[in-house]
Write a protein that holds these residues in place. Structure first.
Motif, PDB file in Angstrom:
ATOM      1  N   ALA A 181       0.835  -1.209   0.000  1.00 46.96           N
ATOM      2  CA  ALA A 181       0.000   0.000   0.000  1.00 46.96           C
ATOM      3  C   ALA A 181       0.869   1.258   0.000  1.00 46.96           C
ATOM      4  CB  ALA A 181      -0.928  -0.003   1.210  1.00 46.96           C
ATOM      5  N   ALA A 182       1.979   1.219   0.735  1.00 46.22           N
ATOM      6  CA  ALA A 182       2.891   2.370   0.742  1.00 46.22           C
ATOM      7  C   ALA A 182       3.455   2.615  -0.650  1.00 46.22           C
ATOM      8  CB  ALA A 182       4.029   2.137   1.742  1.00 46.22           C
ATOM      9  N   GLY A 183       3.759   1.541  -1.373  1.00 46.60           N
ATOM     10  CA  GLY A 183       4.239   1.700  -2.744  1.00 46.60           C
ATOM     11  C   GLY A 183       3.175   2.259  -3.664  1.00 46.60           C
TER      12      GLY A 183
ATOM     13  N   LEU B   9       8.056   8.949   4.727  1.00 50.17           N
ATOM     14  CA  LEU B   9       7.222   9.164   5.910  1.00 50.17           C
ATOM     15  C   LEU B   9       7.380   8.011   6.900  1.00 50.17           C
ATOM     16  CD1 LEU B   9       3.844  10.506   4.447  1.00 50.17           C
ATOM     17  CD2 LEU B   9       5.595  11.800   5.653  1.00 50.17           C
ATOM     18  N   LEU B  10       7.407   6.784   6.387  1.00 50.25           N
ATOM     19  CA  LEU B  10       7.559   5.618   7.256  1.00 50.25           C
ATOM     20  C   LEU B  10       8.901   5.668   7.980  1.00 50.25           C
ATOM     21  CD1 LEU B  10       6.566   2.893   8.297  1.00 50.25           C
ATOM     22  CD2 LEU B  10       7.553   1.842   6.235  1.00 50.25           C
TER      23      LEU B  10
ATOM     24  N   GLY C 130      -2.870   7.678   4.409  1.00 49.51           N
ATOM     25  CA  GLY C 130      -2.349   6.456   3.817  1.00 49.51           C
ATOM     26  C   GLY C 130      -1.935   5.466   4.887  1.00 49.51           C
ATOM     27  N   PRO C 131      -1.146   4.460   4.493  1.00 50.34           N
ATOM     28  CA  PRO C 131      -0.760   3.420   5.454  1.00 50.34           C
ATOM     29  C   PRO C 131       0.024   3.946   6.653  1.00 50.34           C
ATOM     30  CG  PRO C 131       0.426   3.176   3.361  1.00 50.34           C
ATOM     31  CD  PRO C 131      -0.665   4.161   3.138  1.00 50.34           C
ATOM     32  N   VAL C 132       0.887   4.951   6.464  1.00 48.69           N
ATOM     33  CA  VAL C 132       1.625   5.492   7.611  1.00 48.69           C
ATOM     34  C   VAL C 132       0.678   6.177   8.582  1.00 48.69           C
ATOM     35  CG1 VAL C 132       3.358   7.193   8.324  1.00 48.69           C
ATOM     36  CG2 VAL C 132       3.812   5.702   6.370  1.00 48.69           C
ATOM     37  N   GLY C 133      -0.314   6.881   8.061  1.00 49.35           N
ATOM     38  CA  GLY C 133      -1.316   7.486   8.923  1.00 49.35           C
ATOM     39  C   GLY C 133      -2.078   6.450   9.722  1.00 49.35           C
ATOM     40  N   ARG C 134      -2.405   5.333   9.074  1.00 51.97           N
ATOM     41  CA  ARG C 134      -3.111   4.259   9.784  1.00 51.97           C
ATOM     42  C   ARG C 134      -2.229   3.656  10.876  1.00 51.97           C
ATOM     43  NH1 ARG C 134      -4.863   3.412   4.464  1.00 51.97           N
ATOM     44  NH2 ARG C 134      -3.445   1.657   4.085  1.00 51.97           N
ATOM     45  N   LEU C 135      -0.935   3.546  10.597  1.00 55.00           N
ATOM     46  CA  LEU C 135       0.006   3.045  11.597  1.00 55.00           C
ATOM     47  C   LEU C 135      -0.005   3.952  12.829  1.00 55.00           C
ATOM     48  CD1 LEU C 135       3.602   1.755  10.973  1.00 55.00           C
ATOM     49  CD2 LEU C 135       3.213   3.508  12.685  1.00 55.00           C
TER      50      LEU C 135
ATOM     51  N   ARG D 201      -0.704   7.645  18.172  1.00 50.04           N
ATOM     52  CA  ARG D 201       0.253   8.741  18.029  1.00 50.04           C
ATOM     53  C   ARG D 201      -0.310   9.843  17.140  1.00 50.04           C
ATOM     54  NH1 ARG D 201       5.822   6.447  15.877  1.00 50.04           N
ATOM     55  NH2 ARG D 201       6.022   8.683  15.431  1.00 50.04           N
ATOM     56  N   SER D 202       0.096  11.074  17.435  1.00 52.56           N
ATOM     57  CA  SER D 202      -0.339  12.214  16.635  1.00 52.56           C
ATOM     58  C   SER D 202       0.521  12.328  15.378  1.00 52.56           C
ATOM     59  CB  SER D 202      -0.214  13.501  17.442  1.00 52.56           C
ATOM     60  OG  SER D 202      -0.375  14.638  16.607  1.00 52.56           O
ATOM     61  N   PRO D 203      -0.066  12.758  14.250  1.00 52.78           N
ATOM     62  CA  PRO D 203       0.721  13.001  13.043  1.00 52.78           C
ATOM     63  C   PRO D 203       1.335  14.399  13.005  1.00 52.78           C
ATOM     64  CG  PRO D 203      -1.588  13.361  12.546  1.00 52.78           C
ATOM     65  CD  PRO D 203      -1.518  12.915  13.997  1.00 52.78           C
ATOM     66  N   MET D 204       1.175  15.200  14.061  1.00 49.92           N
ATOM     67  CA  MET D 204       1.562  16.611  14.007  1.00 49.92           C
ATOM     68  C   MET D 204       3.081  16.803  14.040  1.00 49.92           C
ATOM     69  SD  MET D 204      -1.192  18.286  13.615  1.00 49.92           S
ATOM     70  CE  MET D 204      -0.603  19.961  13.916  1.00 49.92           C
ATOM     71  N   ARG D 205       3.524  17.750  13.207  1.00 51.91           N
ATOM     72  CA  ARG D 205       4.904  18.195  13.229  1.00 51.91           C
ATOM     73  C   ARG D 205       4.973  19.548  13.930  1.00 51.91           C
ATOM     74  NH1 ARG D 205       9.735  17.852   9.887  1.00 51.91           N
ATOM     75  NH2 ARG D 205      10.316  17.844  12.099  1.00 51.91           N
ATOM     76  N   ALA D 206       6.027  19.728  14.732  1.00 56.28           N
ATOM     77  CA  ALA D 206       6.272  21.041  15.318  1.00 56.28           C
ATOM     78  C   ALA D 206       6.569  22.028  14.192  1.00 56.28           C
ATOM     79  CB  ALA D 206       7.455  20.969  16.281  1.00 56.28           C
TER      80      ALA D 206
END
Length: 283
Positions: free
Chosen positions: A56-58, A70-71, A193-198, A204-209
C-alpha cells in the motif's frame, strides 16, 4: 531446518557478493530481520499484513509524495541515520531530517527576497550568517529554504503545479543571508495512507512542530540539512518525526501591524522575525 541453521545459510548466500559494503548491509539485515521474527514469534498472518502495508505504501507513493520517507521518519530511522552520520562535527550546526517535500531547482531569489511565491501565511523576516567552525564567513553558499503554508500544506501537495513557499539564494561576501518567509505553523504529516493508519493504531499524533527547512551547500564543506523550530510551541516535545533538537529552536519575535520592517517593506498586518546563524563543517 533449525532456525539458526537457516539464518546462517541465508547470511552465507551473500558471501559471493563482489561489493563489500553491499555484502555487509545485506548480511546484517538478514541477521536482524531473522532475530526480529524469532523474538516476536511472528505469525504468517502478521507477516502477510506487513507485506500488504508495504504494498500500500508503494501504491500511494508518487513523484510528490514519498510514503516510504514518511515511514522512515515516523519510525525514527531518518533521525537515527542523521545521528549516526553526524558525530565529530564539532561546532557545526546540527542536522535533522530532509523530509519528503524537498524539490530540486527551486526558484532563485536575491538576498532580501520573498520565498512565499503566493503561499499564504504571516510574513517572517529571517536573517543570519553562514560561517565555518572558526567563524570565517562562507561567501556564495547556496541556501535552499522551504516550508508549508498556513494551511499546513506544501506546494507539491496542491494540483496546480506551482512552486511556492520555497526558493534558494546565495550568501553575500560576509556570509550574510536574509529573506522573507512565512511564520512556521504546526501541521500534520500526510496521514491518509498506510503510515497514517500506523500512527492511528499506535495512538500517536501526526503533528509536526512548526519549522522552516534549510539545505546549505558550499564547495569544501559538508552539506547541511536542517530546520529551525519555533520556540514555545506545544508540539516541540512530540514532533511526529522526532526531528526537534534544542540547538535548532529559535524565538520568532512578534511585531504588531504598522511596525516598520528592516527593509522598508510595507505590511498591513503583523509579522515576525528571527535569526539563524549556520555553521558548516569542512568535508
Amino acid at each position: 531446518m533449525p532456525e539458526q541453521e537457516l539464518t546462517d545459510k541465508v547470511v552465507a548466500s551473500f558471501d559471493t557478493a563482489k561489493d563489500e559494503r553491499f555484502r555487509e548491509l545485506m548480511q546484517a539485515l538478514v541477521r536482524h530481520a531473522h532475530a526480529f521474527v524469532r523474538e516476536t514469534g511472528l505469525t504468517d498472518e502478521e507477516w502477510g499484513a506487513a507485506i500488504e502495508f508495504l504494498t500500500a505504501a508503494g501504491h500511494i507513493t508518487t513523484d510528490t509524495r514519498q510514503e516510504f520517507v514518511l515511514l522512515s521518519d515516523v519510525l525514527g530511522i531518518s533521525m537515527l541515520t542523521v545521528a549516526v552520520n553526524e558525530p565529530g562535527l564539532g561546532e557545526s550546526t546540527q542536522s535533522t531530517v530532509l523530509g519528503p517535500f524537498f524539490v530540486q531547482d527551486s526558484p532563485r531569489i536575491e538576498l532580501g527576497g520573498d520565498i512565499a511565491g503566493g503561499a499564504t501565511g504571516e510574513p517572517s523576516w529571517v536573517t543570519g550568517r553562514v560561517t565555518d567552525t572558526h567563524g570565517n564567513p562562507v561567501a556564495g553558499a547556496r541556501v535552499e529554504v522551504w516550508e508549508a503554508d498556513d494551511d499546513g500544506m506544501y506546494d507539491v501537495q496542491y494540483d496546480d503545479g506551482a512552486l511556492a513557499g520555497r526558493a534558494h539564494l546565495f550568501t553575500d561576501g560576509e556570509g550574510g543571508c536574509r529573506f522573507w518567509g512565512l511564520t512556521p505553523t504546526p501541521y500534520p504529516i500526510p496521514d491518509d495512507g498506510p503510515v497514517g493508519r500506523l500512527l492511528h493504531h499506535a495512538g500517536r499524533s501526526p503533528m509536526r512542530a512548526p519549522h522552516l527547512h534549510f539545505k546549505v551547500t558550499a564547495p569544501g564543506f559538508r552539506p547541511l540539512v536542517t530546520h529551525i523550530f519555533v520556540a514555545g510551541d506545544p508540539w516541540l516535545d512530540s514532533d511526529s518525526v522526532f526531528g526537534v533538537k534544542e540547538s535548532l529552536i529559535r524565538p520568532f519575535d512578534r511585531h504588531r501591524a504598522g511596525t516598520p520592517t528592516p527593509d522598508g517593506r510595507p505590511l498591513e498586518g503583523p509579522w515576525t522575525s528571527t535569526t539563524f546563524d549556520i555553521v558548516l563543517g569542512k568535508e
